[in-house]
Design a protein around this motif. Structure first.
Motif, PDB file in Angstrom:
ATOM      1  N   GLY A  57      -3.657 -20.448  -1.408  1.00 40.15           N
ATOM      2  CA  GLY A  57      -2.223 -20.697  -1.578  1.00 40.15           C
ATOM      3  C   GLY A  57      -1.375 -19.705  -0.825  1.00 40.15           C
ATOM      4  N   ILE A  58      -0.313 -19.253  -1.508  1.00 41.90           N
ATOM      5  CA  ILE A  58       0.616 -18.292  -0.901  1.00 41.90           C
ATOM      6  C   ILE A  58       0.287 -16.906  -1.447  1.00 41.90           C
ATOM      7  CG2 ILE A  58       3.049 -17.647  -0.621  1.00 41.90           C
ATOM      8  CD1 ILE A  58       2.314 -20.345   0.716  1.00 41.90           C
ATOM      9  N   VAL A  59       0.041 -15.973  -0.540  1.00 37.19           N
ATOM     10  CA  VAL A  59      -0.484 -14.662  -0.920  1.00 37.19           C
ATOM     11  C   VAL A  59       0.368 -13.559  -0.307  1.00 37.19           C
ATOM     12  CG1 VAL A  59      -2.533 -13.163  -0.821  1.00 37.19           C
ATOM     13  CG2 VAL A  59      -2.812 -15.658  -0.895  1.00 37.19           C
ATOM     14  N   SER A  60       0.717 -12.581  -1.129  1.00 43.67           N
ATOM     15  CA  SER A  60       1.414 -11.442  -0.530  1.00 43.67           C
ATOM     16  C   SER A  60       0.489 -10.237  -0.505  1.00 43.67           C
ATOM     17  CB  SER A  60       2.701 -11.111  -1.300  1.00 43.67           C
ATOM     18  OG  SER A  60       2.384 -10.600  -2.571  1.00 43.67           O
ATOM     19  N   TRP A  61       0.746  -9.371   0.434  1.00 43.75           N
ATOM     20  CA  TRP A  61       0.027  -8.099   0.534  1.00 43.75           C
ATOM     21  C   TRP A  61       1.049  -7.023   0.216  1.00 43.75           C
ATOM     22  CZ3 TRP A  61      -1.911  -6.013   5.951  1.00 43.75           C
ATOM     23  CH2 TRP A  61      -2.453  -4.730   5.799  1.00 43.75           C
ATOM     24  N   ARG A  62       0.934  -6.455  -0.997  1.00 46.79           N
ATOM     25  CA  ARG A  62       1.850  -5.391  -1.422  1.00 46.79           C
ATOM     26  C   ARG A  62       1.520  -4.130  -0.644  1.00 46.79           C
ATOM     27  NH1 ARG A  62       3.173  -7.333  -6.802  1.00 46.79           N
ATOM     28  NH2 ARG A  62       3.390  -9.574  -6.410  1.00 46.79           N
ATOM     29  N   LYS A  63       2.512  -3.587   0.009  1.00 46.67           N
ATOM     30  CA  LYS A  63       2.229  -2.447   0.886  1.00 46.67           C
ATOM     31  C   LYS A  63       1.717  -1.228   0.121  1.00 46.67           C
ATOM     32  CE  LYS A  63       6.717  -0.140   1.330  1.00 46.67           C
ATOM     33  NZ  LYS A  63       6.262   1.246   1.007  1.00 46.67           N
ATOM     34  N   GLY A  64       2.211  -1.058  -1.109  1.00 49.00           N
ATOM     35  CA  GLY A  64       1.814   0.113  -1.875  1.00 49.00           C
ATOM     36  C   GLY A  64       2.457   1.372  -1.346  1.00 49.00           C
ATOM     37  N   SER A  65       2.316   2.470  -2.098  1.00 47.20           N
ATOM     38  CA  SER A  65       2.920   3.717  -1.641  1.00 47.20           C
ATOM     39  C   SER A  65       1.952   4.889  -1.735  1.00 47.20           C
ATOM     40  CB  SER A  65       4.182   4.012  -2.463  1.00 47.20           C
ATOM     41  OG  SER A  65       3.862   4.019  -3.840  1.00 47.20           O
ATOM     42  N   ARG A  66       0.818   4.686  -2.427  1.00 50.10           N
ATOM     43  CA  ARG A  66      -0.132   5.808  -2.570  1.00 50.10           C
ATOM     44  C   ARG A  66      -0.882   6.073  -1.267  1.00 50.10           C
ATOM     45  NH1 ARG A  66      -2.728   3.186  -7.741  1.00 50.10           N
ATOM     46  NH2 ARG A  66      -0.880   3.121  -9.058  1.00 50.10           N
ATOM     47  N   ASN A  67      -1.260   7.330  -1.081  1.00 48.74           N
ATOM     48  CA  ASN A  67      -1.971   7.718   0.136  1.00 48.74           C
ATOM     49  C   ASN A  67      -3.405   7.231   0.174  1.00 48.74           C
ATOM     50  OD1 ASN A  67       0.219   8.996   1.233  1.00 48.74           O
ATOM     51  ND2 ASN A  67      -0.329  11.019   0.402  1.00 48.74           N
ATOM     52  N   ASP A  68      -4.001   6.984  -1.025  1.00 53.21           N
ATOM     53  CA  ASP A  68      -5.405   6.549  -1.036  1.00 53.21           C
ATOM     54  C   ASP A  68      -5.546   5.026  -0.929  1.00 53.21           C
ATOM     55  OD1 ASP A  68      -4.576   5.637  -3.490  1.00 53.21           O
ATOM     56  OD2 ASP A  68      -6.084   6.736  -4.658  1.00 53.21           O
ATOM     57  N   GLY A  69      -4.413   4.304  -0.848  1.00 53.57           N
ATOM     58  CA  GLY A  69      -4.469   2.852  -0.649  1.00 53.57           C
ATOM     59  C   GLY A  69      -4.758   2.057  -1.909  1.00 53.57           C
ATOM     60  N   SER A  70      -4.848   2.716  -3.056  1.00 51.65           N
ATOM     61  CA  SER A  70      -5.265   2.022  -4.275  1.00 51.65           C
ATOM     62  C   SER A  70      -4.201   1.053  -4.806  1.00 51.65           C
ATOM     63  CB  SER A  70      -5.637   3.046  -5.350  1.00 51.65           C
ATOM     64  OG  SER A  70      -4.503   3.867  -5.635  1.00 51.65           O
ATOM     65  N   ILE A 110       5.895 -13.732   6.413  1.00 52.61           N
ATOM     66  CA  ILE A 110       6.477 -12.398   6.616  1.00 52.61           C
ATOM     67  C   ILE A 110       5.377 -11.584   7.288  1.00 52.61           C
ATOM     68  CG2 ILE A 110       7.405 -10.302   5.508  1.00 52.61           C
ATOM     69  CD1 ILE A 110       9.295 -12.697   5.256  1.00 52.61           C
ATOM     70  N   LYS A 111       5.678 -11.090   8.476  1.00 48.97           N
ATOM     71  CA  LYS A 111       4.652 -10.522   9.342  1.00 48.97           C
ATOM     72  C   LYS A 111       4.300  -9.070   9.025  1.00 48.97           C
ATOM     73  CE  LYS A 111       4.763 -14.247  12.000  1.00 48.97           C
ATOM     74  NZ  LYS A 111       3.666 -15.238  11.941  1.00 48.97           N
ATOM     75  N   TYR A 112       3.045  -8.752   9.292  1.00 43.83           N
ATOM     76  CA  TYR A 112       2.534  -7.381   9.220  1.00 43.83           C
ATOM     77  C   TYR A 112       2.453  -6.859  10.652  1.00 43.83           C
ATOM     78  CZ  TYR A 112      -1.667  -4.333   9.557  1.00 43.83           C
ATOM     79  OH  TYR A 112      -2.565  -3.355   9.881  1.00 43.83           O
ATOM     80  N   TRP A 113       3.179  -5.810  10.948  1.00 45.67           N
ATOM     81  CA  TRP A 113       3.089  -5.210  12.294  1.00 45.67           C
ATOM     82  C   TRP A 113       3.406  -3.730  12.186  1.00 45.67           C
ATOM     83  CZ3 TRP A 113       0.718  -6.975  16.405  1.00 45.67           C
ATOM     84  CH2 TRP A 113       0.881  -6.308  17.615  1.00 45.67           C
ATOM     85  N   GLY A 114       2.370  -2.929  12.081  1.00 49.76           N
ATOM     86  CA  GLY A 114       2.565  -1.483  12.006  1.00 49.76           C
ATOM     87  C   GLY A 114       1.915  -0.886  10.772  1.00 49.76           C
ATOM     88  N   LYS A 115       1.144   0.163  10.990  1.00 52.45           N
ATOM     89  CA  LYS A 115       0.418   0.817   9.894  1.00 52.45           C
ATOM     90  C   LYS A 115       1.071   2.149   9.533  1.00 52.45           C
ATOM     91  CE  LYS A 115      -4.139  -0.838  11.500  1.00 52.45           C
ATOM     92  NZ  LYS A 115      -3.672  -1.714  12.595  1.00 52.45           N
ATOM     93  N   ARG A 116       0.951   2.512   8.230  1.00 47.97           N
ATOM     94  CA  ARG A 116       1.338   3.884   7.882  1.00 47.97           C
ATOM     95  C   ARG A 116       0.097   4.771   7.781  1.00 47.97           C
ATOM     96  NH1 ARG A 116       0.809   4.264   2.034  1.00 47.97           N
ATOM     97  NH2 ARG A 116       0.697   2.162   1.182  1.00 47.97           N
TER      98      ARG A 116
END
Lengths: 352, 352
Positions: free
Chosen positions: B156-169, B19-25
């Protein structure tokens, strides 16, 4: 019912879309999800010629295309030739139709033979049945055979208003600009493949509407870009027009690519031509040409007559590009009747 | 502040996104618009090795990659090496860093050297500064250098949770499945180009977020498909997994194609491989492989070990395909420290 014996021969040309049609809101009436806009090509370059006899002496509707008789039991053929039944009904007769049609270019190669074919048929039927329908009405009949054919019912720059009614009565073609308004605009066609499409447009569109997450957004985006194209054309702003044309072609092919399973019409040659046009535009410091691709790999390059030689020689220099043929088309004036000409062999009219 | 003299060498591998990452918030903190998921590759096939010395005797941060010294005055280099400053601060020292890094594969060819490079650096810094941070924390630091690098912090198989906080935590990597859960899954890589990317990912993503009408919908679509990929993987359902992987690759490249101006990473070879894999799957009566392309033309074919030979020979038979090299990679176990090894030439530590 009245008896009739009418004959006519008409020619019509394909059109190349600047704002693409991809996706129906009504499969039966062929009502589109978004409005579209195209340039009707010149019959000097590309045309279908169709002769029609409408007569009570004919036993059954018969259609020959490029010498081959179509199979009327095939539901797809019946869909495409819906105009025959519609116009018979409008004529108030029971006359059957013999139609003979011929293209001066290969069909099913993404050169929109179904658009020119349907437009020529509808135009000839109108005369043979003595109906005298207006272009707007003819465009609604053509639309029901092949959506984009409605845009070939007029010359120059033509839009197909999507409409919103369920009966399709507000979904028709409108001439936006006559072929004389900005006659310098031409379509330089690089034919790189004569292969038949892997996925017919009709089936492909259906897949897109059913599976594509971007589809809803496409509708808004196309309407907005259509207004921008109209304005760029009105101002004769080639830089803006080319940019919009390329963006809309890319948006439609992106929509196809993101359909599940993926639909792909662009091939290696298409990619090379896209790169080359973008490089040319960058080196010119502004867009002098815009590429666009319908549901096939052949490139249509929209530019001005004065850039034709420069672009042709640039295309000829692309490494590894196997262009089978180049065709240059000015804008056409729309369908016309031909007098004293017929493709119909009188023997075919004899009862079997 | 405390004085320090720490040394470490670490290796890490690239990952290939399902599942691709394309675009930053958030451009500065590198927070993504959507969650993504990838398979970490094996260091046997592809890896970056990085040695680090953190010492108060060093005058300034210095980074050598494949023998070439990076220019610290370049803002892009400083962005990529942000981890050095972050980890120095966390260590409570003023030590400067000398880092020497080496890839066993060409950089900038779409093989994600920035992911493995950033992951190896962060892992080595953690040891050299004696920080003992957990993988989750390390992934948040790696993320700030190169987004997808955060997924290379685990195996292995790794996901990157996008998160919702502004500080990226809450935007970090999570291991979804260990490399042992379904170890038969491999990535067969067809390297068809060593050319440097025409458009760097960072600039391309920004264009997409700013101009693409489909972008909003992509966010929803990616989250949904990520859940489906997780479920297909959990059930070891190759048919479903391959279908989802191809759909997500196509969706990202469609997003690129419909950006204005258009961004295109797929080339003639990519198209040929896509066609060939779809034909193979059709002939097998179900998907045994799925293609996926990151921001480059090289094909990653996700399949099972037992199909490797069949697919390799099929790829070798593609007419006109110039594959420069094939690499087969199992799943990796994530970064590790190497003891008794260093890429650092002691002379480089002598003050200038």
């Amino acid at each position: 019912m009245a008896s009739i014996e009418g004959r006519a021969t008409a020619e019509a040309s394909p059109n190349i879309a600047f704002i693409k049609y991809w996706g129906k809101r009504d499969e039966k009436l062929i009502l589109p999800q978004n409005s579209s806009l195209s340039m009707t090509l010149s019959s000097t370059t590309l045309k279908t010629t169709t002769s029609v006899v409408a007569s009570n002496k004919i036993n059954e509707d018969t259609f020959y295309i490029n010498g081959k008789k179509l199979e009327m039991s095939d539901p797809e053929v019946r869909e495409r030739l819906k105009a025959i039944g519609i116009m018979r009904e409008l004529s108030g007769t029971t006359a059957r139709v013999l139609a003979v049609s011929s293209n001066n270019f290969p069909s099913s190669s993404g050169l929109a033979s179904s658009a020119s074919g349907t437009a020529a048929l509808v135009y000839a039927l109108n005369a043979a049945f003595g109906l005298d329908l207006k272009p707007k009405e003819l465009s609604m009949i053509a639309r029901q055979g092949s959506g984009s054919a409605c845009r070939s019912m007029m010359g120059g720059i033509v839009s197909w208003r999507k409409g919103s009614r369920n009966d399709g009565s507000d979904s028709y073609a409108v001439q936006e600009f006559s072929e004389k308004y900005w006659g310098e605009v031409i379509d330089l066609i690089a034919i790189t493949s004569h292969e038949k499409k892997k996925i017919p447009s009709r089936a492909g569109m259906k897949q897109t509407v059913e599976t594509n997450p971007f589809f809803t957004q496409r509708k808004t985006s196309a309407e907005k870009r259509l207004r921008e194209v109209r304005e760029a054309y009105r101002q004769k702003d080639l830089d803006a027009l080319a940019s919009l044309i390329m963006a809309d072609s890319n948006e439609m092919h992106a929509l196809m690519l993101s359909t599940v399973p993926s639909i792909r019409y662009l091939d290696s040659s298409s990619l090379k031509i896209m790169d080359a046009i973008e490089e040319l535009n960058a080196s010119e410091g502004g867009n002098i040409a815009g590429y666009t691709f319908d549901a096939g790999p052949n490139a249509h390059i929209i530019t001005l007559k004065k850039y034709e030689r420069k672009i042709s020689s640039m295309l000829a220099d692309i490494k590894g590009l196997e262009a089978l043929e180049f065709k240059s088309s000015a804008q056409g004036s729309g369908p016309k009747l031909l007098t004293g000409v017929s493709l119909i062999n009188e023997e075919r009219l004899a009862p079997a």
